[in-house]
Design an enzyme around this catalytic site. Sequence first.
Site, PDB file in Angstrom:
ATOM      1  N   GLN A 152      -4.647  -1.506   9.803  1.00 14.70           N
ATOM      2  CA  GLN A 152      -4.507  -2.826   9.174  1.00 14.70           C
ATOM      3  C   GLN A 152      -5.091  -3.902  10.096  1.00 14.70           C
ATOM      4  OE1 GLN A 152      -3.257  -3.385   5.992  1.00 14.70           O
ATOM      5  NE2 GLN A 152      -3.926  -5.496   6.305  1.00 14.70           N
ATOM      6  N   LYS A 211       0.842  -1.204   0.000  1.00 11.54           N
ATOM      7  CA  LYS A 211       0.000   0.000   0.000  1.00 11.54           C
ATOM      8  C   LYS A 211       0.872   1.246   0.000  1.00 11.54           C
ATOM      9  CE  LYS A 211      -3.758  -2.382   2.334  1.00 11.54           C
ATOM     10  NZ  LYS A 211      -4.388  -2.771   3.605  1.00 11.54           N
ATOM     11  N   ASP A 237     -11.305   2.867   4.366  1.00 13.16           N
ATOM     12  CA  ASP A 237     -11.820   1.522   4.089  1.00 13.16           C
ATOM     13  C   ASP A 237     -13.348   1.494   4.017  1.00 13.16           C
ATOM     14  OD1 ASP A 237      -9.811  -0.381   3.701  1.00 13.16           O
ATOM     15  OD2 ASP A 237      -9.349  -0.499   5.843  1.00 13.16           O
TER      16      ASP A 237
END
Length: 278
Positions: A93, A49, A116
């Site tokens: 994460q 990422k 997200d």
Amino acid sequence: MAIVLNGKKLREKILADLKIKISKFEQKPKLVVILVGNDPASKIYVNNKQKCAQKIGIISEVIKYPSDIEEHTLISKIHELNNDPTVTAILVQLPLPKHISQTKIVETIAPEKDVDGFTPYNFGKLFSGEKPYVYPCTPKGVLLLLDEYKIELEGKHAVVIGRSNIVGHPMSQMLLNRNATVTVCHSHTKNLEQITKTADIIISAVGKNIIKGEMLKSGCVVIDVGIFKDESGKLRGDVDFDSSSKIASYISPVPGGVGPMTITSLMLNTVELFENNL
Ligand code: NAP
């Protein structure tokens, strides 16, 4: 033989456009990723990422904590990032160590920085058919891939296998919002094959090799979200590619299908959150 849905190619196209767009911004979007512990897979995901963000001009910061970090320390950090005007997007994460409540941590992220799309606000918007700040990355990536190949969703029978909050559940709602007729299957579903045989579109997000060609209707579209390593350490998807590609009209491979689209969606989401504040 089915047409292979090329996620890598689409990723390159979208990222090239994003890079040009970002180069025109006076200030740059900033993505902050929080990584707790030493899970090797999480480290790889976070590294990918960060590399991808930097390649297209997004400022990327990774904050690392040891696995025994206390929950309140993490919560304080997220509050600090929520209040920092230079931070566009926050990603924690997952999974987190067991002593930390994943729900509490996700709920702490400000919805307008929730890259997200997992906070209750953004999930609530999605499930009430309204627009969240951003859509969850993997289902968004699946729709980008289907749209790229002009695969019609309206009125189609879409069968989603898996009902996690990361993939299956939001995927089913996003398909419903696009006027597909959606069936959601899970580990308690009986006669999976009877259901998949009626599907125009199958989206499998399980993490086990469960779909074979004989379970498909001729000409259907097969999207394989699953990724796991088999006994020999080889990367596999949920779908038996060889038998399925003889029956389907379109199929996504593993690797090179949905995976590249998930990271692409993360970059798109970061830029969308940034543009909201312009
Ligand atoms: P998860 O939380 O473990 O969910 C798996 C789902 O599969 C559950 O809903 C489970 O049902 C269902 N399931 C398990 N066995 C089944 C069976 N035999 N028949 C039908 N359904 C079954 O996993 P996830 O986070 O959603 O991820 C799913 C897969 O996608 C994994 O392989 C993951 O690595 C991969 N993934 C890929 C990407 C990407 O970018 N390509 C992104 C995210 C995830 P229950 O709810 O009843 O337990």
